[in-house]
Structure formats: structure tokens, C-alpha cells
Design a protein around this motif. Sequence first.
Motif, PDB file in Angstrom:
ATOM      1  N   LYS A 426       0.860  -1.185   0.000  1.00  0.00           N
ATOM      2  CA  LYS A 426       0.000   0.000   0.000  1.00  0.00           C
ATOM      3  C   LYS A 426       0.890   1.227   0.000  1.00  0.00           C
ATOM      4  O   LYS A 426       1.804   1.329   0.824  1.00  0.00           O
ATOM      5  N   ASN A 428       1.043   5.588  -0.410  1.00  0.00           N
ATOM      6  CA  ASN A 428       0.413   6.908  -0.439  1.00  0.00           C
ATOM      7  C   ASN A 428       1.452   7.919  -0.919  1.00  0.00           C
ATOM      8  O   ASN A 428       2.517   8.060  -0.320  1.00  0.00           O
ATOM      9  N   ASP A 430       2.060  11.910  -1.935  1.00  0.00           N
ATOM     10  CA  ASP A 430       1.610  13.299  -1.906  1.00  0.00           C
ATOM     11  C   ASP A 430       2.466  14.126  -2.852  1.00  0.00           C
ATOM     12  O   ASP A 430       3.697  14.006  -2.860  1.00  0.00           O
ATOM     13  N   LYS A 473      -2.834  13.942  -4.547  1.00  0.00           N
ATOM     14  CA  LYS A 473      -2.497  12.676  -3.926  1.00  0.00           C
ATOM     15  C   LYS A 473      -2.660  11.553  -4.935  1.00  0.00           C
ATOM     16  O   LYS A 473      -3.466  11.641  -5.869  1.00  0.00           O
ATOM     17  N   ASP A 475      -3.027   7.455  -4.200  1.00  0.00           N
ATOM     18  CA  ASP A 475      -3.038   6.339  -3.254  1.00  0.00           C
ATOM     19  C   ASP A 475      -3.318   5.051  -4.030  1.00  0.00           C
ATOM     20  O   ASP A 475      -4.349   4.939  -4.720  1.00  0.00           O
ATOM     21  N   HIS A 477      -2.640   0.505  -4.173  1.00  0.00           N
ATOM     22  CA  HIS A 477      -2.224  -0.730  -3.515  1.00  0.00           C
ATOM     23  C   HIS A 477      -2.215  -1.843  -4.556  1.00  0.00           C
ATOM     24  O   HIS A 477      -2.847  -1.737  -5.616  1.00  0.00           O
TER      25      HIS A 477
END
Length: 748
Positions: A426, A428, A430, A473, A475, A477
Motif C-alpha cells: 500500500k 500513499n 503526496d 495525492k 493512493d 495498492h
Amino acid sequence: MQPNSSYDIIVTAQKRSERLSDVPLSITAATGEQLERRGITSAADLAKIAPGFTFSQSQNGTPVFSVRGVGFYSETIAAASTVTVYVDQIPLPYARMTEGATLDLERVEVLKGPQGTLFGQNSTAGAINYIAAKPTAEPEGAVSLTYGRFNQIDVDGHISGPLSDTLSARLAFRSERRDDWQKSSTRDETTGQHNFMAARLLLDWKPTERLSFELNVNGWRDRSDTQVGQARSYLPVAPGPALTPQTLATQTALINYPYVTSNDNRLTDWDVGRSRRRNDRFYQIALRGDYELTDDIKLISLSSYTHMRLFDPIDGDATNVPALTVDQTGRLRAFTQELRVEGDSGPLKWVVGGNYQYSKSNELQNNRITGSNAQVPLPPDFTTGIHHRGNRLLNNQRVRSIAGFANADYALTDTIRFQAGIRYTKENRDFSGCVADTASDPFGLRVIYPPFVVPGQCLTLLPDGSFGLFNSKLDEHNVSWRAGLNWKPNPQTLLYANVTKGYKTGDFGTLPGLDYRLYEPVRQESVLAYEAGFKTSLLDRMADVSGAVFYYDYADKQTQGQRNLPPFGNLPFLVNVPKARVVGAEMDLTLRPMTGLRINLAGTYVNSKVNGTAIVASPFAPVTVDARGDVLPNTPKWQGTADVEYSFPVSGNAEAYIGASASYRSKAYAALGATRGPAGTEDTFKIDGYSLIDLRAGVTFDKRYTVQLWGKNVTNKNYWNNVTHIYDTVDRVTGQPATYGVTLSAKF
């Protein structure tokens, strides 16, 4: 000492020590001594020993590694490669960090195919594992001195040994210096000096029988000149007419510029009086801890902090016309932590663990421009314009990644083993970025906007209608996995078949985005790879043979495209290609027909193709084309290597050797859509096929002192590894001309 067979090389491709012949993966491995003799001192040189691996370089200096046609081209300093690079299982998250990884090696392993279920980063192409030479139980050392063409002076060496009963150390260093190798095509000037230094300190501490630690502190500094491209033709990024005195003067100068047409690797050009000296600095601190919980179960921790600063002055047009200059500055930081437990329980070998990575990148490009897009047309008839001569591009990213993985190797019978692995990741990401006015230049982007704009202000249009820094962003996975079956019908033969799914993370590119919608990221790509292969020794171990066939289903390939951004014209932009496929085969043969003689032949065939609709921008004009049916960028269909070495005694305490190596790659293209330009431009972005030949000969006395004569690219072949179109010219990134020299080395 050289291994008796290439299959006797011990590798850690599966995070445990195994003979190369017992690993059911496609791997090219070479010992530190083999690398030294063949002059392999950088990742770019690995193509000489690993067919299927290719290296190219962006105009901004970012290295691009590819394996079997799977690669990722980007001009940003924060580019994450499809080929992950490790030193002693510690990742180097960004391609720009890999420059000093070849220092003082025990061996190198090039793993082909998607990786991720075992190592700390996902990848769709493969992995390069550098294994550093370790501290020794007895005091020892070595030093070597090289002198070569262009006044090359290299010094490297190491000292190693115990400091106490439980602590040992190894200090290694390298210094590389060389005078200018590039020369101006229009005046009597040169550029291209090389100035690089690297060092590494390893400490091994074993306080108890079950507990041990390895500390690795390393760093390097590069004060070399940035390589300048070789301008071959004029191709404006904004094809409209020049509207200002400045753009008209630049256009006229570039149209009339005497572009290089000869086959000379060294020819280039740059702006008069501007330094190209880079200032790149890197350091890393890594700690490994091993604790034996039982005789069969071990706990392993891998921790690292990596830091890099960059300053690279770039001549974007590669002419003496000041059309585009770029000062690229940046800072890269990364922290990684892996914790795993591994065990050996009868027929089952297993690994379970987790991985965390946090990284930050800050990039700033200061651009000074006078070329085709350095103007803003004015209404009502748009026949006149205002000139702007600079902007700043900001690209800041912060990445947090967490993963868990498990792998198992189970003996179904005495000769058949089943292997499986899975990893959940996973991530994330930015992003903050913008195109900004040049604070120190009153003729920057402020000419487009009202005069009340603050100098240096971000001028990207935000969703609410204001101007400023854009934040976004990404995000994502994924679940990568691997399943395989291998069979050893006899101790000398291994047959295997694997199915692997691998991913590469998404990313944000660098683009002068006047509108926030231009900062759309590329999503993660994936490869589903099918591979079957064999490894065997024949003729009483006189011959080692391995081979493999493979098929890749490639989804959402990330690649460098173009986007038309008025008034800037065609600019680099990352895009996803929805579907592609790669099919190929490889073979490796090592022969030892007589004492002292070793012959190695290896080759790879790769057939890549874009399937379905793939709308990308043409590198020729601000229009889009469908790249359906195109080959993947920088993917030669054929690659091959050959190496021959013969060692023989010349006296009671001296042994001589002579060797030759050759590498070949067929033609490739630098960009999607490169073959779809106007009539007569089919070869503009072609990378011609080429062969390189290296020679070496040496004598070793008392197994301690060696004198070696060597030559690289001895036929002085003119070749290039990339074609770029960053601004108003088409430029080639050329390779090194013929170099030669002598190396003296001693062990003590």
C-alpha cells in the motif's frame, strides 16, 4: 579466486546463499574479480555481461535501466526505475542514487523478470543486486592505479581485517579523474571532464554466537561536467511563427546552425562561457541485524537512511545558441525498514516479513529560454507577442509505503520443489508542484499575468480559480505474487517454470503546468510474466548451458510522452500505455575446453509490441498519434555478448592472461510514435544497432601484483544510447569513444 564453473558462483537472489545453478530464476552473475578484469565500473556497463539489460541516459542525466523491454524513461530526479537496485539487500530507491554502487564488490547479480515478493521494492523489469566485499578474518588490503586516455587517473583500494575478537572492518575507496572527452563542433573548446569519489566503511560485529550486526556507511561525490547531447537537427517544440525579436533571432540561429552530420562520438556544442560542472553528493547509513531464534529460525532486520543533493547545469539544445539552459537542483531522502523471519523446517524453507519505506523528493528546475515557445501571442490578430525568458518548475513528492510478504519453498520430492510468494503493498504519494515566475528575472512569466504578481509566485491555475502551488495525492495498492515449479532430474540439471505478477508504483512528472489538470499522474503499471527455463552442465562440467523463454502481458506501461501546452508547445509528459506484450528467449553458454581457456556466449531475443489503442503525442509536432503496433521504446530485438579469456603460466611465479569481449544490440527507437513522423523523418529517433569490442591482457606475479593493459570500444565505434527532444533540437546522447590504458594493482 575464480570459481571452477560459472554455476559455482554463490548468489542470494532468493535471500539465501545458493549456487547459481540451483536458483530457478533467470540470473546473470559475475564475481568482483571478473568485473575488475572486464572494466565493469558502472550499471551502464552491465549490458556487456547481461543480454536483455539495456542502459540509456536522459538529457538531464537520469539513468534509465530496462530488462527485456520493460523500462521507464523520465527526466525527473525522483524517477523510480522498473529495475530496482540494491546493495546488500538495502534498496537505492531512486535511479540517480546508484552511481557509486559498484565500489569494491564481491559480486553482482542481475535478476530478470518482475520482482517484489522477496525484495524491498516492487519492480516490473528485474533487479540488480550488488554484494559488497565483506570484512575479512585476517588483515589484508589492495590498491590499484589506472592511467588511460584523456589523462584518466583512477585510484582505488581497500583495507580489511579484525579490530577485536568480535569486531572486523573494511574500508574501501575510489577516486576517478579524467580530462575533457567532448569537443565543440564550432570552436576550439572541450568539455566532459570526470571527477568522482566514493568510499565505504563496513563494520561486522558478532557479540554472541547467535547475534550479529553489519553497519554500512558509504557515500560519493560527483563534480563532473554534465554530458552535452549531440544536436542533429532543428525541430521546434512550438511550430508557430516567431513573434518577438528574441524568438526570431533564436529561430534564425538554430535554422542556420551547422548541425553535426559526421560519425564522431565526441562532437557536441554548448553555450559560450557557461559552466556545466555538477555538484551531486550522496551518503547512506545502513544497519543489518541477524538473530538466530533457534538453530533453524532467524530474525533479520534491515534499516537504512539515504540522502542525496543534486545540482546539474544542463544545455537543453546542445548548440552554441542560448535557446534553453536548465539548472536542475534537488534533494532526495529515504528511510527504509524491513523485518523478516526466515526458517528451514525439513522440506520447507520459508520467509515472512514486512517492509516500510518513507521518502521525500524536492526538485526545482530554473529554466532560461529564448526559443520557439518563449513568447505569448497577443490579441486581436496574434501576429505580435510578448517575450518571456524564464520559469521555474517545482516538483515535490512524499511517499509512504508499507508492505507484508511471505514466501515458501517446499520439496514435493527429492527432485521436485514448489515455490510461491505473495506481497501486499500500500502506497500513499503526496505531490505539490507548479510553474512559477523567475523571481530574479523581470521578464519571466510575469509578462503573461497582471503586473501585481509577486516575483517567484506559483502561477498554476487551481480548481478554485486562484493561482498557486497545486497539491494532489495518489493512493494505490497491489498484490504481487509468484508461483513456480522446478525439477532436478540429476545434480547437474535444473528445469523450471514460473508465473509472476509484478507492479511499479505510479508517479507525477515534471511539466510547466499553467493548469492544475496538467499534473495528472501516471497510475501503477503491472506485468504478468510467464517463463520456463533450464540450467545444466555438460561434458563433465566443461560446458554450462542455460536458457529461457518468456511471455509478458504488460498493462498500463508508464512512458515518456508529449503534451501540447500553449504557449510552451510540445513538452515531456508521463503517460500510460494501456496494453502491450513482450515475447522472447535467451541462451547462455560457457565453455572450458582446455585448462585456462574460458569462452562465454550469451544472447537474448525480445519482440515487444503495443496492443490495442495507445494515443500518445508525436515527438514531431503537437498532434497525437495511435502507437498501436509500435515496439516499446529503447527495446532492441537482438542483444548478444561474447567473452573469451585464456590464462597460462609464464614462469614459476607468474601467470598471464589475454581476453576479449564483445557486445551487440540491434536498432531501437527512443520514443513511442517515433516512426510516425512526416516523410523522411523515420530515422530521426532511431538508435542504430552497434557492436562494441573490448580487449585486455595482463600478468600476475606471486598472485599479488598485476599489470593489465586494456582497451574499450577499440574500433572507436560511433554509437548513441538515446535520442532526446527536450527543446528545439533533436539530440543524441552519445557513448564513449575508444579508450585505453594500463592498470597496476597489488594485494597485501
